[in-house]
Design a protein around this motif. Structure first.
Motif, short mmCIF file in Angstrom:
data_model
loop_
_atom_site.label_atom_id
_atom_site.label_comp_id
_atom_site.label_asym_id
_atom_site.label_seq_id
_atom_site.Cartn_x
_atom_site.Cartn_y
_atom_site.Cartn_z
N PHE A 118 -5.12 19.46 5.44
CA PHE A 118 -4.14 19.28 3.78
C PHE A 118 -3.83 18.00 3.00
CE2 PHE A 118 -0.73 20.12 0.75
CZ PHE A 118 -1.88 21.09 -0.37
N LEU A 119 -2.52 17.17 4.36
CA LEU A 119 -2.40 16.15 3.97
C LEU A 119 -3.54 15.01 3.84
CD1 LEU A 119 0.94 16.88 5.66
CD2 LEU A 119 0.69 17.73 4.36
N LYS A 120 -4.12 15.28 4.55
CA LYS A 120 -5.20 14.38 4.58
C LYS A 120 -5.90 13.86 2.99
CE LYS A 120 -8.43 13.56 7.30
NZ LYS A 120 -8.98 13.85 9.10
N ASN A 121 -6.55 14.57 2.57
CA ASN A 121 -6.79 15.34 1.08
C ASN A 121 -5.62 15.36 0.24
OD1 ASN A 121 -9.50 16.84 2.23
ND2 ASN A 121 -8.63 18.21 2.38
N LEU A 122 -4.59 15.27 0.32
CA LEU A 122 -3.40 15.33 -0.83
C LEU A 122 -3.22 13.63 -0.25
CD1 LEU A 122 -1.25 15.88 -2.43
CD2 LEU A 122 0.40 15.89 -0.42
N SER A 123 -3.18 12.96 0.82
CA SER A 123 -3.38 11.57 0.08
C SER A 123 -4.59 10.82 -0.20
CB SER A 123 -3.98 11.00 1.89
OG SER A 123 -2.16 11.57 3.20
N VAL A 124 -5.80 11.18 -0.50
CA VAL A 124 -6.51 10.95 -0.42
C VAL A 124 -6.54 11.20 -2.65
CG1 VAL A 124 -9.40 10.91 -1.35
CG2 VAL A 124 -8.76 11.70 1.45
N LYS A 125 -5.75 12.06 -2.66
CA LYS A 125 -5.82 11.73 -3.73
C LYS A 125 -4.58 11.50 -4.33
CE LYS A 125 -4.38 16.49 -7.03
NZ LYS A 125 -3.88 17.91 -6.91
N GLU A 126 -3.69 11.16 -4.23
CA GLU A 126 -2.41 9.98 -4.35
C GLU A 126 -3.14 8.78 -4.47
OE1 GLU A 126 0.47 11.96 -5.95
OE2 GLU A 126 -0.31 13.30 -5.69
N LYS A 127 -4.28 8.14 -3.59
CA LYS A 127 -4.53 7.06 -3.61
C LYS A 127 -3.67 6.84 -2.64
CE LYS A 127 -6.94 6.53 -7.96
NZ LYS A 127 -6.94 8.34 -8.15
N ALA A 128 -3.49 7.30 -1.16
CA ALA A 128 -2.72 6.41 -0.46
C ALA A 128 -3.37 6.32 1.22
CB ALA A 128 -1.72 7.90 -0.14
N GLY A 156 0.61 -1.43 0.23
CA GLY A 156 0.17 0.68 -0.20
C GLY A 156 0.53 0.82 0.15
N ASN A 157 0.36 2.39 -0.77
CA ASN A 157 1.17 3.31 -0.93
C ASN A 157 0.76 4.18 0.59
OD1 ASN A 157 1.89 2.92 -3.39
ND2 ASN A 157 0.92 3.99 -4.21
N PHE A 158 1.61 5.35 0.97
CA PHE A 158 1.64 6.07 1.57
C PHE A 158 2.17 6.74 1.58
CE2 PHE A 158 4.90 3.95 3.34
CZ PHE A 158 5.67 4.50 3.44
N LEU A 159 1.87 8.75 2.69
CA LEU A 159 2.88 9.48 2.01
C LEU A 159 3.68 9.92 3.74
CD1 LEU A 159 0.41 12.41 0.84
CD2 LEU A 159 1.68 10.78 -0.47
N PHE A 160 4.81 10.25 3.15
CA PHE A 160 5.56 9.89 4.50
C PHE A 160 5.89 11.82 4.58
CE2 PHE A 160 9.90 8.34 5.98
CZ PHE A 160 9.88 9.19 7.28
N VAL A 161 6.46 12.28 5.56
CA VAL A 161 7.04 13.09 6.43
C VAL A 161 8.49 12.84 7.21
CG1 VAL A 161 6.64 15.62 7.77
CG2 VAL A 161 4.88 14.58 6.00
N PRO A 162 9.12 12.42 6.51
CA PRO A 162 10.60 12.60 7.91
C PRO A 162 11.25 13.73 8.20
CG PRO A 162 11.64 12.88 4.85
CD PRO A 162 10.02 13.13 5.10
N HIS A 163 11.11 13.60 9.82
CA HIS A 163 12.17 14.17 10.46
C HIS A 163 11.23 15.87 10.45
CE1 HIS A 163 15.77 12.50 12.51
NE2 HIS A 163 14.25 11.36 12.37
N GLY A 164 9.66 15.84 10.38
CA GLY A 164 9.40 17.03 9.85
C GLY A 164 7.81 16.44 10.98
N PRO A 165 6.76 18.21 10.51
CA PRO A 165 6.96 19.79 9.49
C PRO A 165 7.99 20.24 10.50
CG PRO A 165 5.14 19.79 10.45
CD PRO A 165 5.84 18.44 10.84
N ILE A 166 8.65 21.52 9.46
CA ILE A 166 9.86 22.22 11.15
C ILE A 166 8.93 24.02 10.71
CG2 ILE A 166 11.79 23.26 10.85
CD1 ILE A 166 11.90 19.98 10.87
#
Length: 357
Positions: A92-102, A65-75
């Motif tokens: 915003f990132l929740k909506n982006l996750s849906v858009k990117e099928k994460a 399964g694809n996912f969105l990942f934020v490494p050592h962030g946000p700043i």
């Protein structure tokens, strides 16, 4: 507030300068991920046209399964603004996750591990991830002191092994050339086989090297004994901090790795670094955390505090012998986007058990 994609390196790096962070939110790390074929998003949170936070987001493609990942962030511009900015950014990132099928959103925060930050993520419906991708506990040395003070803070056995390596004729070289990565990789693959971990590919190491080489911010250190390279490390330099990101060595009785680390520290000081982050170590027992945090440089006894059964215990003995203190980051956090998250959760739980992490 509004969120916009940042396309200027100078705007991104000028914002990050001097703030609490690691190289995982640097412009170069974003370039590196893109060179690996990953899709990245460099997001800026603006309030009345003023940049208040930045967040590098990587889309990780995986069979489970694809996912969105934020490494050592946000700043954040100021940490106190996290209470206002984080909920807006997560929406915003929740909506982006849906858009990117994460299937889920994963954040490895740079925030301190404390009740306040844990509650902040709980209120935003996050749960602790079953496994971490980047360290949640690192070992950091203050190298703003003079060389004599730094050396005296090393464990006695480390000091003796450094002197012995010099006496044995070990020489430490430094390279900025891509050919050094192949030398490093040869040692690295042998190290992985010996210690039973899954190594990065040669392509991964080369692309990491080339991404940071652009800014003269990565060096390959090579420890030679009788003309043969027996120890090596890839060191990243970023905003007055040096990072021991990759290391390798041959099994043997010549303590080249100890001398190599001492030379890394001296080179880091020449580059005006104030800290040396030796990256991840084995977990510290809960009952010893407060005592460890309050202990002076060089007075940490790993046998009293580290989890002895952890696969990183031996490496942690090595790292903690150079003085320094632990740095705890908030545990990696997951936000479920779809039910397919649970397949990933199960796979990572099994993987964690197999690796004894």
């Amino acid at each position: 507030m509004e969120i916009k994609e940042i396309k200027e390196k100078s705007l991104w790096e000028n914002f990050l300068k001097g703030k609490e962070k690691t190289f995982l939110q640097s412009w170069q790390w974003g370039n590196f991920q893109r060179n690996l074929g990953e899709k990245i998003f460099r997001l800026g949170v603006f309030e009345k046209e003023k940049l208040k936070a930045v967040c590098l987001v990587i889309k990780i493609k995986a069979r489970r399964g694809n996912f969105l990942f934020v490494p050592h962030g946000p700043i954040f511009d100021q940490e106190k603004e996290k209470f206002k900015i984080l909920p807006f950014l997560i929406s915003f990132l929740k909506n982006l996750s849906v858009k990117e099928k994460a299937c889920f959103l994963r954040i490895a925060p740079i925030l301190a591990r404390n009740r306040e930050n844990e509650n902040l993520f709980r209120k935003l419906s996050f749960r602790e991830a079953p496994i971490h991708i980047h360290p949640e506990l690192t070992w950091e040395i203050d190298i703003s002191r003079n060389e004599e003070e730094i050396f005296s803070s090393f464990r006695k056995t480390h000091r003796n092994l450094i002197r012995r390596a010099i006496k044995e004729g070990v020489k430490i070289g430094v390279s900025k050339e891509i050919e050094a990565v192949e030398i490093f990789n040869n040692l690295y693959q042998q190290t992985a086989q010996r210690h039973h971990f899954v190594p990065f590919s040669k392509e991964f190491l080369e692309k990491e090297f080339l991404s940071f080489k652009e800014d003269d911010s990565l060096l390959v250190f090579l420890g030679k004994y009788q003309g043969k390279v027996i120890s090596s490390a890839m060191i990243i330099f970023y905003d007055q901090t040096a990072y021991y990101h990759q290391g390798a060595s041959l099994e043997g009785k010549i303590p080249a790795s100890y001398l190599l680390q001492w030379e890394v520290i001296k080179e880091s000081k020449k580059r005006n670094c104030q800290k040396y982050n030796m990256w991840g170590i084995a977990p510290i027992k809960n009952e010893g955390i407060e005592e460890v945090l309050n202990s002076p440089e060089g007075k940490f006894n790993p046998y009293n505090y580290l989890e002895k059964n952890h696969p990183w215990f031996g490496l942690s003995l090595f790292k903690t012998g150079f003085g320094g203190k632990p740095k705890f980051y908030l545990k990696t956090q997951d936000l479920i986007i779809s039910k397919f998250y649970w397949l990933n959760w199960l796979v990572e739980k099994i993987r964690k058990k197999k690796r004894r992490l």
